[in-house]
Write an enzyme that holds these catalytic residues in place. Structure first.
Site, PDB file in Angstrom:
ATOM      1  N   HIS A 260       0.837  -1.206   0.000  1.00 31.32           N
ATOM      2  CA  HIS A 260       0.000   0.000   0.000  1.00 31.32           C
ATOM      3  C   HIS A 260       0.870   1.255   0.000  1.00 31.32           C
ATOM      4  O   HIS A 260       0.624   2.197  -0.749  1.00 31.32           O
ATOM      5  CB  HIS A 260      -0.894   0.042   1.254  1.00 31.32           C
ATOM      6  CG  HIS A 260      -1.973  -0.991   1.287  1.00 31.32           C
ATOM      7  ND1 HIS A 260      -2.137  -1.864   2.346  1.00 31.32           N
ATOM      8  CD2 HIS A 260      -2.967  -1.292   0.417  1.00 31.32           C
ATOM      9  CE1 HIS A 260      -3.176  -2.644   2.113  1.00 31.32           C
ATOM     10  NE2 HIS A 260      -3.692  -2.326   0.943  1.00 31.32           N
TER      11      HIS A 260
ATOM     12  N   ARG B  10      -1.106  -5.976  -8.188  1.00 34.19           N
ATOM     13  CA  ARG B  10       0.079  -6.771  -7.847  1.00 34.19           C
ATOM     14  C   ARG B  10       0.349  -7.801  -8.926  1.00 34.19           C
ATOM     15  O   ARG B  10       1.458  -7.959  -9.398  1.00 34.19           O
ATOM     16  CB  ARG B  10      -0.134  -7.493  -6.507  1.00 34.19           C
ATOM     17  CG  ARG B  10      -0.250  -6.563  -5.313  1.00 34.19           C
ATOM     18  CD  ARG B  10      -0.864  -7.259  -4.134  1.00 34.19           C
ATOM     19  NE  ARG B  10      -2.216  -7.715  -4.445  1.00 34.19           N
ATOM     20  CZ  ARG B  10      -3.054  -8.234  -3.591  1.00 34.19           C
ATOM     21  NH1 ARG B  10      -2.673  -8.422  -2.354  1.00 34.19           N
ATOM     22  NH2 ARG B  10      -4.266  -8.594  -3.942  1.00 34.19           N
TER      23      ARG B  10
ATOM     24  N   SER C  28      -3.106  -7.593   2.939  1.00 32.77           N
ATOM     25  CA  SER C  28      -3.398  -7.402   4.362  1.00 32.77           C
ATOM     26  C   SER C  28      -3.795  -8.724   5.006  1.00 32.77           C
ATOM     27  O   SER C  28      -3.395  -9.032   6.133  1.00 32.77           O
ATOM     28  CB  SER C  28      -4.534  -6.394   4.544  1.00 32.77           C
ATOM     29  OG  SER C  28      -4.170  -5.143   4.038  1.00 32.77           O
TER      30      SER C  28
ATOM     31  N   LYS D 288     -15.494  -7.239   3.240  1.00 30.86           N
ATOM     32  CA  LYS D 288     -15.110  -8.645   3.397  1.00 30.86           C
ATOM     33  C   LYS D 288     -15.539  -9.241   4.740  1.00 30.86           C
ATOM     34  O   LYS D 288     -16.213 -10.229   4.816  1.00 30.86           O
ATOM     35  CB  LYS D 288     -13.603  -8.789   3.223  1.00 30.86           C
ATOM     36  CG  LYS D 288     -13.151  -8.382   1.828  1.00 30.86           C
ATOM     37  CD  LYS D 288     -11.668  -8.114   1.765  1.00 30.86           C
ATOM     38  CE  LYS D 288     -11.319  -7.383   0.466  1.00 30.86           C
ATOM     39  NZ  LYS D 288      -9.993  -6.794   0.491  1.00 30.86           N
TER      40      LYS D 288
HETATM   41  O1  PNS Z   1      -8.626  -2.723   0.314  1.00 28.71           O
HETATM   42  P1  PNS Z   1      -9.874  -3.292  -0.296  1.00 28.71           P
HETATM   43  O2  PNS Z   1     -10.685  -4.044   0.738  1.00 28.71           O
HETATM   44  O3  PNS Z   1      -9.596  -4.107  -1.514  1.00 28.71           O
HETATM   45  O4  PNS Z   1     -10.754  -2.012  -0.756  1.00 28.71           O
HETATM   46  C1  PNS Z   1     -12.003  -2.206  -1.323  1.00 28.71           C
HETATM   47  C2  PNS Z   1     -12.751  -0.879  -1.487  1.00 28.71           C
HETATM   48  C3  PNS Z   1     -12.847  -0.144  -0.173  1.00 28.71           C
HETATM   49  C4  PNS Z   1     -11.999  -0.005  -2.482  1.00 28.71           C
HETATM   50  C5  PNS Z   1     -14.155  -1.233  -2.047  1.00 28.71           C
HETATM   51  O5  PNS Z   1     -14.742  -2.194  -1.233  1.00 28.71           O
HETATM   52  C6  PNS Z   1     -15.079  -0.029  -2.140  1.00 28.71           C
HETATM   53  O6  PNS Z   1     -14.946   0.786  -3.026  1.00 28.71           O
HETATM   54  N1  PNS Z   1     -16.028   0.071  -1.190  1.00 28.71           N
HETATM   55  C7  PNS Z   1     -16.989   1.154  -1.148  1.00 28.71           C
HETATM   56  C8  PNS Z   1     -18.383   0.649  -1.550  1.00 28.71           C
HETATM   57  C9  PNS Z   1     -18.571   0.743  -3.051  1.00 28.71           C
HETATM   58  O7  PNS Z   1     -18.474   1.791  -3.658  1.00 28.71           O
HETATM   59  N2  PNS Z   1     -18.882  -0.409  -3.664  1.00 28.71           N
HETATM   60  C10 PNS Z   1     -19.093  -0.516  -5.075  1.00 28.71           C
HETATM   61  C11 PNS Z   1     -17.799  -0.664  -5.840  1.00 28.71           C
HETATM   62  S1  PNS Z   1     -18.111  -0.776  -7.566  1.00 28.71           S
END
Ligand code: PNS
Length: 168
Positions: free
Chosen positions: A22, A96, A133, A46
């Protein structure tokens, strides 16, 4: 001066916890944009996060304190709405390995459909291609050494968290 090109980008994530991968993406994005917002999602999709929102924000702030054009915020709800509210033009995502692209592509297209925001992908350093993570948490809490995979402030907080878990 801004002639319509992106000056502000948002790098969203759960950061539970932030890893060197990150941080590598943050440093790369900070070199590309005038301003970078690292946006910590309040409730990761998640599962229940290991670290509280305050802890995740504090860990990142500690890691980026020397990057003047980076600020750390949090958001809830749709990322597309948050990006629009922040008047940011670009979402940053780290890639990645090729398999990351599969899910990222549909997410990027959905975010563009929702708020006309583009996603730009940055390749993190290949040293971190296996670092996530979840793998860091699993290895650490089973007693493995992850010191090379996370920034020092994160390592310290993880150690403190493990000590708390052992006494409870
Ligand atoms: O670090 P992560 O868990 O891969 O991040 C995921 C994240 C936070 C980027 C994604 O879950 C997100 O954008 N969440 C906000 C809710 C949202 O907008 N969902 C629709 C995505 S198309």
């Amino acid at each position: 001066m801004n002639d319509g090109r992106a000056v502000r980008a948002v790098y969203p994530g759960s950061f539970d916890p932030p890893t060197n991968g990150h941080l590598d993406v943050i440093e790369r994005a900070a070199r590309c944009f005038e301003e970078l917002i690292v946006a910590v999602v309040v409730n990761p999709q998640k599962r229940e996060p290991m670290f509280t929102l305050e802890e995740r924000e504090a860990m990142i702030r500690d890691c980026v304190k020397n990057l003047a054009n980076v600020r750390v915020e949090h958001f809830r709800g749709l990322l597309a709405d948050y990006v629009r509210e922040q008047r940011a033009a670009v979402i940053i995502k780290g890639l990645r390995v090729v398999s990351d692209f599969e899910s990222e592509m549909s997410t990027a297209l959905m975010n563009r459909a929702l708020s006309d925001v583009d996603t730009m992908f940055l390749m993190s350093d290949q040293r971190y291609s296996f670092v996530s993570s979840s793998i860091v948490k699993e290895v650490f809490f089973l007693g493995g050494d992850v010191a090379a995979l996370v920034p020092d402030p994160v390592m310290r907080l993880m150690a403190a968290k493990r000590a708390t878990l052992r006494t409870t």
